[in-house]
Design a protein around this motif. Structure first.
Motif, PDB file in Angstrom:
ATOM      1  N   ARG A 111       0.752  -1.492   0.006  1.00  0.00           N
ATOM      2  CA  ARG A 111       0.323   0.142   0.127  1.00  0.00           C
ATOM      3  C   ARG A 111       0.886   1.361   0.073  1.00  0.00           C
ATOM      4  O   ARG A 111      -0.197   2.335  -0.064  1.00  0.00           O
ATOM      5  CB  ARG A 111      -0.817   0.050   1.393  1.00  0.00           C
ATOM      6  CG  ARG A 111      -1.888  -0.734   0.849  1.00  0.00           C
ATOM      7  CD  ARG A 111      -2.857  -0.938   2.260  1.00  0.00           C
ATOM      8  NE  ARG A 111      -3.605   0.026   2.566  1.00  0.00           N
ATOM      9  CZ  ARG A 111      -2.918   1.113   3.576  1.00  0.00           C
ATOM     10  NH1 ARG A 111      -1.978   0.753   4.540  1.00  0.00           N
ATOM     11  NH2 ARG A 111      -3.471   2.180   3.986  1.00  0.00           N
ATOM     12  N   GLN A 112       1.839   1.242   0.601  1.00  0.00           N
ATOM     13  CA  GLN A 112       2.656   2.307   1.051  1.00  0.00           C
ATOM     14  C   GLN A 112       3.467   2.285  -0.338  1.00  0.00           C
ATOM     15  O   GLN A 112       3.877   3.524  -1.466  1.00  0.00           O
ATOM     16  CB  GLN A 112       3.573   2.318   1.550  1.00  0.00           C
ATOM     17  CG  GLN A 112       3.323   2.011   2.792  1.00  0.00           C
ATOM     18  CD  GLN A 112       4.160   1.911   4.482  1.00  0.00           C
ATOM     19  OE1 GLN A 112       5.058   2.251   4.371  1.00  0.00           O
ATOM     20  NE2 GLN A 112       3.837   2.617   5.281  1.00  0.00           N
ATOM     21  N   ARG A 115       2.207   3.866  -3.963  1.00  0.00           N
ATOM     22  CA  ARG A 115       1.809   5.506  -4.003  1.00  0.00           C
ATOM     23  C   ARG A 115       2.825   5.996  -5.058  1.00  0.00           C
ATOM     24  O   ARG A 115       2.368   6.747  -5.269  1.00  0.00           O
ATOM     25  CB  ARG A 115       2.100   6.063  -2.869  1.00  0.00           C
ATOM     26  CG  ARG A 115       1.056   5.467  -1.817  1.00  0.00           C
ATOM     27  CD  ARG A 115      -0.222   6.217  -2.003  1.00  0.00           C
ATOM     28  NE  ARG A 115      -0.225   7.570  -2.077  1.00  0.00           N
ATOM     29  CZ  ARG A 115      -0.694   8.097  -0.808  1.00  0.00           C
ATOM     30  NH1 ARG A 115      -0.803   7.627   0.156  1.00  0.00           N
ATOM     31  NH2 ARG A 115      -0.057   9.704  -1.103  1.00  0.00           N
ATOM     32  N   GLN A 152       3.361   9.306  13.518  1.00  0.00           N
ATOM     33  CA  GLN A 152       3.604   7.786  12.118  1.00  0.00           C
ATOM     34  C   GLN A 152       5.010   6.390  12.633  1.00  0.00           C
ATOM     35  O   GLN A 152       4.016   5.565  12.305  1.00  0.00           O
ATOM     36  CB  GLN A 152       4.084   7.912  10.816  1.00  0.00           C
ATOM     37  CG  GLN A 152       2.928   8.547  10.016  1.00  0.00           C
ATOM     38  CD  GLN A 152       3.722   9.308   8.650  1.00  0.00           C
ATOM     39  OE1 GLN A 152       4.210   8.650   7.933  1.00  0.00           O
ATOM     40  NE2 GLN A 152       2.767   9.080   7.374  1.00  0.00           N
ATOM     41  N   ARG A 221      12.257   6.164   1.021  1.00  0.00           N
ATOM     42  CA  ARG A 221      11.983   4.593   1.166  1.00  0.00           C
ATOM     43  C   ARG A 221      13.271   4.776   2.114  1.00  0.00           C
ATOM     44  O   ARG A 221      13.185   3.577   2.633  1.00  0.00           O
ATOM     45  CB  ARG A 221      11.464   4.176   0.517  1.00  0.00           C
ATOM     46  CG  ARG A 221       9.863   4.010  -0.137  1.00  0.00           C
ATOM     47  CD  ARG A 221       9.081   4.708   0.945  1.00  0.00           C
ATOM     48  NE  ARG A 221       7.989   5.224   0.122  1.00  0.00           N
ATOM     49  CZ  ARG A 221       6.406   5.400   0.905  1.00  0.00           C
ATOM     50  NH1 ARG A 221       6.358   5.547   1.929  1.00  0.00           N
ATOM     51  NH2 ARG A 221       5.396   5.772   0.383  1.00  0.00           N
TER      52      ARG A 221
HETATM   53  O1  LIG Z   1       5.113   6.259   5.330  1.00  0.00           O
HETATM   54  C1  LIG Z   1       4.092   5.915   4.726  1.00  0.00           C
HETATM   55  C2  LIG Z   1       2.647   6.695   5.232  1.00  0.00           C
HETATM   56  C3  LIG Z   1       1.935   6.363   4.240  1.00  0.00           C
HETATM   57  N1  LIG Z   1       1.625   6.298   3.035  1.00  0.00           N
HETATM   58  C4  LIG Z   1       0.468   6.071   2.067  1.00  0.00           C
HETATM   59  C5  LIG Z   1       0.046   4.876   2.049  1.00  0.00           C
HETATM   60  C6  LIG Z   1      -1.394   4.726   1.751  1.00  0.00           C
HETATM   61  O2  LIG Z   1      -1.981   5.262   0.769  1.00  0.00           O
HETATM   62  C7  LIG Z   1      -1.360   5.926   3.211  1.00  0.00           C
HETATM   63  C8  LIG Z   1      -2.080   4.933   4.058  1.00  0.00           C
HETATM   64  O3  LIG Z   1      -0.256   4.164   4.414  1.00  0.00           O
HETATM   65  P1  LIG Z   1      -0.069   3.882   6.213  1.00  0.00           P
HETATM   66  O4  LIG Z   1      -0.477   4.617   7.590  1.00  0.00           O
HETATM   67  O5  LIG Z   1      -1.513   3.440   6.859  1.00  0.00           O
HETATM   68  O6  LIG Z   1       0.605   2.773   5.775  1.00  0.00           O
HETATM   69  O7  LIG Z   1      -0.862   6.516   2.904  1.00  0.00           O
HETATM   70  C9  LIG Z   1       2.818   6.213   2.725  1.00  0.00           C
HETATM   71  O8  LIG Z   1       2.873   5.891   1.508  1.00  0.00           O
HETATM   72  N2  LIG Z   1       3.934   6.285   2.862  1.00  0.00           N
END
Ligand SMILES: O=c1ccn([C@H]2C[C@H](O)[C@@H](COP(=O)(O)O)O2)c(=O)[nH]1
Length: 313
Positions: A111-112, A115, A152, A221
């Motif tokens: 999911r991350q 993006r 986070q 990342r």
């Molecule tokens: O460090 C992060 C935190 C969030 N997200 C993006 C992924 C999801 O689309 C949304 C929520 O992710 P989570 O925070 O639940 O991992 O934000 C990232 O890409 N990286």
């Protein structure tokens, strides 16, 4: 019948003017295991062939010079050009290099990862195929506490008792796989049966991205602020591509990953030796961290000037 005349198009297959080698040394794939069931495999590279004596970095130079004479230039000059291009954010020549990976990661990491929209992705389909009985299950030391400073993040390990409770909770949700499997056997569709599985379940995809956009991914990342689990994948990807494009990777580290960006206010603070001219606490903290990293002295304290007795009167 070829009504479009395509059969008549003459292709001139120009022979190579120099000897080429496979940048992946004839391998089928370069694989690295990540976490308990994860993986990153480099499955292809563009260019796949490089002139003997050069690395795939040559394609950046070739694009920048838009000339066929690129191969005749000295390697040191090429390195200087690549570093110049990177420093000045002339990014399009870096887009001429591409990598294709096969990645296996838990859904919460996917999911991350997804993006980063500049990549091409083909993901394993849980509508068409049965999900594997594989879940990300951290070791007790990797069970991190919620950070108080950053909403986070999580950095320090929890106490062992709480870590064990967390791991027991994962055992419980992973045990649902049996029910998933049984319900598939009873005829529930795969597209619905999977919705009861946790986000720790592993998925996989092919991921193709050009070097410019890959560096953007890696900058975010590989950073210490990213979630540790995706950072492990990002570091693995960097390790996989570095032998293929070592010059570009070094430029990335020097000019992006380990560089510091200064804001206008920060430049002003350095020039004046005074504190950062803002009331924003977070911005001040960020500047403090940079100031320490740069080895700069603490700002001079601005004395509150006392009004003189005559002024008071
Ligand atoms: O460090 C992060 C935190 C969030 N997200 C993006 C992924 C999801 O689309 C949304 C929520 O992710 P989570 O925070 O639940 O991992 O934000 C990232 O890409 N990286």
């Amino acid at each position: 019948m070829d009504s479009l005349g395509i059969d008549q198009i003459q292709i001139n297959k120009v022979p190579a003017d120099t000897e080429y080698y496979d940048v992946m040394n004839g391998s089928h794939r370069w694989e690295v295991k990540v976490h308990d069931h994860g993986k990153v495999a480099l499955v292809d590279s563009m260019p796949r062939l490089a002139p003997v004596g050069q690395t795939a970095d040559f394609a950046i130079v070739q694009a920048a010079r838009v000339s066929y004479g690129a191969g005749t230039k000295k390697v040191t000059e090429d390195k200087g050009l690549i570093r110049y291009l990177y420093r000045h954010q002339h990014t399009s020549p870096f887009e001429m290099i591409e990598f294709k990976f096969h990645c296996v990661m838990p859904v919460f990491i996917a999911r991350q990862w997804i993006r980063h929209r500049t990549a091409n992705v083909n993901e394993y389909s849980a509508r068409y195929s049965v999900m594997p009985d594989k879940f990300y299950h951290p070791s007790a030391e990797d069970v991190r506490k919620q950070s108080t400073s950053n909403r986070q993040g999580g950095e320090d390990a929890t106490d062992t008792k709480t870590a064990q409770e967390f791991l027991d909770y994962l055992d419980q949700v992973e045990a649902n796989y049996k029910t998933y499997s049984e319900l598939l056997d009873k005829g529930v569709s795969r597209e619905l049966a999977r919705i009861g599985l946790p986000v720790s379940v592993y998925t996989e995809w092919y991921w193709k991205i050009d070097l410019h956009n890959l560096f953007h991914f890696l900058r975010l990342r590989m950073d210490s602020h990213s979630q540790k689990e995706i950072r492990d994948y990002a570091n693995t990807i960097f390790a996989l591509i570095r032998p293929i494009v070592p010059v570009a990777c070094e430029a990335f580290i020097d000019y992006a990953f380990e560089s510091i960006k200064l804001t206008r206010l920060e430049i002003e603070a350095i020039r004046s030796g005074k504190p950062l001219n803002t009331a924003n606490k977070r911005e001040t903290e960020e500047w403090e961290a940079k100031r320490k990293q740069l080895g700069l002295p603490e700002p001079v304290k601005v004395e509150q000037t006392q009004p003189s007795s005559t002024e008071q009167a």
